[in-house]
Each structure stands twice: as C-alpha cells, then as structure tokens.
Design a protein around this motif. Structure first.
Motif, PDB file in Angstrom:
ATOM      1  N   ILE A  28       1.031  -0.807   0.034  1.00 36.51           N
ATOM      2  CA  ILE A  28       0.011  -0.009  -0.090  1.00 36.51           C
ATOM      3  C   ILE A  28       0.799   1.529  -0.233  1.00 36.51           C
ATOM      4  O   ILE A  28       0.644   2.376  -1.284  1.00 36.51           O
ATOM      5  N   LEU A  29       2.197   1.100   0.960  1.00 32.55           N
ATOM      6  CA  LEU A  29       3.152   1.948   0.459  1.00 32.55           C
ATOM      7  C   LEU A  29       3.564   2.921  -0.798  1.00 32.55           C
ATOM      8  O   LEU A  29       3.195   3.626  -0.998  1.00 32.55           O
ATOM      9  N   ILE A  30       3.964   1.595  -1.085  1.00 32.86           N
ATOM     10  CA  ILE A  30       4.729   1.644  -2.521  1.00 32.86           C
ATOM     11  C   ILE A  30       3.554   2.151  -3.347  1.00 32.86           C
ATOM     12  O   ILE A  30       3.788   2.831  -4.085  1.00 32.86           O
ATOM     13  N   GLY A  31       2.215   1.679  -3.478  1.00 29.04           N
ATOM     14  CA  GLY A  31       1.117   2.188  -4.205  1.00 29.04           C
ATOM     15  C   GLY A  31       1.204   3.617  -4.298  1.00 29.04           C
ATOM     16  O   GLY A  31       1.218   4.236  -5.373  1.00 29.04           O
ATOM     17  N   VAL A  32       1.197   3.869  -3.246  1.00 25.10           N
ATOM     18  CA  VAL A  32       0.639   5.651  -2.783  1.00 25.10           C
ATOM     19  C   VAL A  32       2.032   6.746  -3.306  1.00 25.10           C
ATOM     20  O   VAL A  32       2.057   7.450  -4.198  1.00 25.10           O
ATOM     21  N   MET A  33       3.136   5.664  -3.388  1.00 22.74           N
ATOM     22  CA  MET A  33       4.380   6.140  -3.291  1.00 22.74           C
ATOM     23  C   MET A  33       4.944   6.758  -5.092  1.00 22.74           C
ATOM     24  O   MET A  33       4.742   7.507  -5.453  1.00 22.74           O
ATOM     25  N   LEU A  34       3.587   5.405  -6.004  1.00 22.23           N
ATOM     26  CA  LEU A  34       3.598   5.359  -7.137  1.00 22.23           C
ATOM     27  C   LEU A  34       3.051   6.249  -7.893  1.00 22.23           C
ATOM     28  O   LEU A  34       3.137   7.338  -8.584  1.00 22.23           O
ATOM     29  N   LEU A  35       1.754   6.691  -6.869  1.00 23.15           N
ATOM     30  CA  LEU A  35       0.751   8.044  -6.841  1.00 23.15           C
ATOM     31  C   LEU A  35       1.645   9.165  -6.751  1.00 23.15           C
ATOM     32  O   LEU A  35       1.269   9.932  -8.286  1.00 23.15           O
ATOM     33  N   ALA A  36       2.157   9.173  -6.049  1.00 27.66           N
ATOM     34  CA  ALA A  36       2.907  10.512  -5.591  1.00 27.66           C
ATOM     35  C   ALA A  36       3.291  10.881  -7.288  1.00 27.66           C
ATOM     36  O   ALA A  36       3.977  11.868  -7.344  1.00 27.66           O
TER      37      ALA A  36
END
Length: 285
Positions: free
Chosen positions: A210-218
């Motif tokens: 989930i953290l990595i997904g948020v990082m990719l969105l950013a």
C-alpha cells in the motif's frame, strides 16, 4: 576489456546491483503474496516465472531506452480552474501501477481477514496463469521505475568525458539486472515461505505494498506536474523514507516474533501453507 579494467565500472556495477535488489524487495513481497494462494507445487514455478519476467522486461526496456525516455514527452495538457497537468506516457504507467497495487493490496487484506475460507476447488481456481498475469502487470511498472533509476545513475557519456559510453553503460546495467535477479531467485523461496508462515508478516507485506502504491501515485502525479488550485506541483516521495519505514517495521516484527517464539500464530484465510500445516497436524493426531 577496457571496461573490465576500469575500477569505476566495478563500483557502478556493485552499486547498481545493490540498488536493483533493494528496489526488488517490493517485487518479492508481491510474488510471495500472489504465489502463496497457489497450490504448493505451483508456487516455485510462479516465483521463477515472475522473476524471469522482471529480468526480461528490464533488459528489453534497456534496449529500447530511447523509446522509454520518449515516454517523458507530454501527451496532452489539462487546464481547469482547480487542476492542471501535463500528462506523459510514463506518468500514466506509473500512476496506473499505483492504483493497481492499492486495489490488489486492499483486496488481499480483506480476503485474508474477512474473506471466506477456500475449498480445494476454490484454491485450484487461483490458476498459475492468473497469478502470472498479475505478476507481469506489476513487473512492467516496477521495470520502468528500475530502468529510469539505472539510467540516472550510470553515465552514458563518452569515456573521454568521464562516462562509460552507450555500450559500456548498457553492459553494466544488463549485468547488474542479471546478477540481482539471480540473487533474488536464490532467496525468493525462503522469503516466500517465511512470509506465508507468519500472518503478521503477510499483513505487514501487504501494508508495504500500500505504501509503495501511494509512492507510485505520488511519483506519477509528480511526473505529470499535477497542480491543484494553482498551488505547487505534487512532489514525489523519497524512496529512502519508504524503505527505512519498511526495514524498521520488519525489525520490530522480528523482535516480536522472537519474544513470542513457540506460540501458535493466528491463521489467516486463504493460506495454503497454514492449511497444509493444519492437515499434517490432524493426520498426526
């Protein structure tokens, strides 16, 4: 031969190999979660195919580096009173990958905590081909991120200007990918077994995704120069912060596991390894 005798080339190779392994942690976590839903005999095959796909995608993208860099060109602009952006092909791929990772992570957490137990027939429906398609989709996104990081690290300038040249830089990047994937193949099995045997590690792994997904969105928003209400552009999240939080969380959980060693862990839904252990226990009793 000149490249082999260049100490800077060896330092660049070791640095890039280490970086590829660090960036591949999220790949191994995703592999562990997806392959853990397959039948026991299919899990090693899924991990091998997944890592080989990762290697193939990265090498193919390196040979098409001109096309990869062209994805940084703006495809279209969006300008409204409250939102503006210059959308690129790269930002679309990264942003889409972040959304997919968020969806997959949240869905897996739901199934493991609140989903129904699967029968043997249900487990069989989690086919190898379905797992490979999911792995391939995410590998594509991770490959773009990995290649752009590598290109930014290895200089393609002419050797007379302090670089390695195009062919030399390409050789270093390809060799680092092959070495890093080989190392990950060696450890993917034990890591997957450990992750799937410990429910808290599974949930932590999904939280990391989930953290990595948020990082990719950013990252995707930053590449597309997203602006809201005429303010500053959306900034990317430094990877160092993300990986520090991951390693610190794992360190705390390892301490917890050591303190509670011998206690029976809570069984999550859809866990093939835990199901097999329970079956073995029933047979023994």
């Amino acid at each position: 031969m000149e490249l082999l005798l260049n100490p800077d080339a060896w330092i660049a190779l070791l640095t890039l190999t280490f970086l590829e392994i660090i960036l591949g942690i999220d790949n191994i976590v995703f592999l562990s979660i997806v392959s853990g839903k397959l039948k026991a005999e299919d899990q090693p095959k899924a991990r091998r195919i997944g890592l080989l796909l990762a290697m193939a995608f990265r090498i193919v993208l390196l040979f098409g580096i001109t096309w990869v860099l062209s994805l940084q060109d703006v495809l279209f602009h969006i300008n409204t009173d409250f939102f503006s952006a210059g959308v690129t092909g790269q930002s679309l791929i990264i942003f889409g990958g972040g959304l997919f990772l968020l969806y997959k992570s949240v869905s897996e957490i739901h199934h493991k905590l609140e989903g129904e137990e699967e029968s043997e027939k249900g487990k069989a429906s989690n086919s190898l081909s379905n797992a490979i398609i999911q792995i391939a989709l995410l590998n594509l996104v991770f490959s773009f991120d990995s290649i752009l990081t590598a290109v930014g690290l290895i200089s393609m300038k002419d050797p007379s200007q302090g670089g390695f040249g195009y062919e030399g830089a390409l050789a270093i990047m390809i060799l680092s990918i092959i070495i890093s994937i080989a190392i990950m193949m060696i450890f993917a099995g034990p890591v997957s077994k450990f992750v799937n045997e410990h429910p808290t590690i599974q949930i932590l792994g999904l939280s990391f995704l989930i953290l990595i997904g948020v990082m990719l969105l950013a990252e995707g928003s930053h590449l597309a120069h997203f602006k809201f209400f005429g303010g500053e552009e959306v900034h990317s999240i430094p990877k160092g912060y993300l990986y520090f939080s991951i390693f610190f969380s794992l360190f705390v959980e390892f301490l917890n596991l050591k303190m509670k060693k011998g206690k029976k862990p809570v069984q999550l839904h859809n866990s093939t390894i835990m199901d097999k252990k329970l079956e073995d226990t029933d047979v023994t009793n």
